[in-house]
Design a protein around this motif. Structure first.
Motif, PDB file in Angstrom:
ATOM      1  N   ASN A  32      -8.510   7.735   0.045  1.00  0.00           N
ATOM      2  CA  ASN A  32      -9.698   7.570  -0.798  1.00  0.00           C
ATOM      3  C   ASN A  32     -10.957   7.414   0.044  1.00  0.00           C
ATOM      4  OD1 ASN A  32      -8.144   7.767  -3.107  1.00  0.00           O
ATOM      5  ND2 ASN A  32      -7.947   5.553  -3.366  1.00  0.00           N
ATOM      6  N   ARG A  66      -2.991   5.277   0.619  1.00  0.00           N
ATOM      7  CA  ARG A  66      -3.814   5.741  -0.507  1.00  0.00           C
ATOM      8  C   ARG A  66      -5.264   5.300  -0.297  1.00  0.00           C
ATOM      9  NH1 ARG A  66      -3.746   9.593  -3.816  1.00  0.00           N
ATOM     10  NH2 ARG A  66      -1.552   9.258  -4.187  1.00  0.00           N
ATOM     11  N   ASP A  67      -5.464   4.068   0.195  1.00  0.00           N
ATOM     12  CA  ASP A  67      -6.819   3.572   0.444  1.00  0.00           C
ATOM     13  C   ASP A  67      -7.518   4.387   1.535  1.00  0.00           C
ATOM     14  OD1 ASP A  67      -6.496   1.615  -1.485  1.00  0.00           O
ATOM     15  OD2 ASP A  67      -5.887   0.070  -0.041  1.00  0.00           O
ATOM     16  N   SER A  83       0.827  -1.190   0.000  1.00  0.00           N
ATOM     17  CA  SER A  83       0.000   0.000   0.000  1.00  0.00           C
ATOM     18  C   SER A  83       0.871   1.253   0.000  1.00  0.00           C
ATOM     19  CB  SER A  83      -0.902  -0.010   1.237  1.00  0.00           C
ATOM     20  OG  SER A  83      -1.747   1.103   1.220  1.00  0.00           O
TER      21      SER A  83
END
Length: 127
Positions: free
Chosen positions: A41, A37-38, A7
């Protein structure tokens, strides 16, 4: 050999900039960790209450405050506004509409007009 996807992470300052919020006003847990990043988001897709409140009321980072006022970050600096501004302070400045704000808005309008002219000229030169 199998490869697994790691990740991508970023510093809290980078994540705060991408979210359009002032880092020092975010919760300590956000400031002290790393953001994947997740996670970024997810924060953008379904912002928690603290993020919605910061976006609504501030304090806002300079780039957001400048955009809300319709001027550049340099215009804020020329006016002596170096600290983050709340939505209330921004609204008060808009209502007061001091001379410096009118000048900076006019300057910003000229900059945008010139940028549009240059873009059009570049488009016109293409074969």
């Amino acid at each position: 050999m199998t490869s697994h996807k790691t990740s991508q992470t970023m510093k809290p300052a980078t994540a705060a900039k991408k979210l359009g919020v002032y880092l020092e006003a975010t919760p300590a847990q956000f400031q002290e960790g790393v953001v994947s990043r997740d996670e970024l988001n997810a924060l953008q897709a379904d912002p928690p209450e603290w993020l919605r409140d910061l976006r609504r009321n501030g304090p806002h980072p300079r780039q957001v405050a400048a955009a809300k006022l319709g001027i550049s970050i340099g215009g804020l600096a020329r006016a002596g506004l170096t600290d983050p501004l709340t939505t209330e302070q921004i609204d008060a400045l808009k209502a007061e509409n001091p001379d410096w704000l009118e000048r900076e808005r006019a300057t910003q309008a000229e900059v945008r007009k010139e940028a549009a002219r240059l873009k059009q000229a570049a488009t016109d030169r293409r074969p």
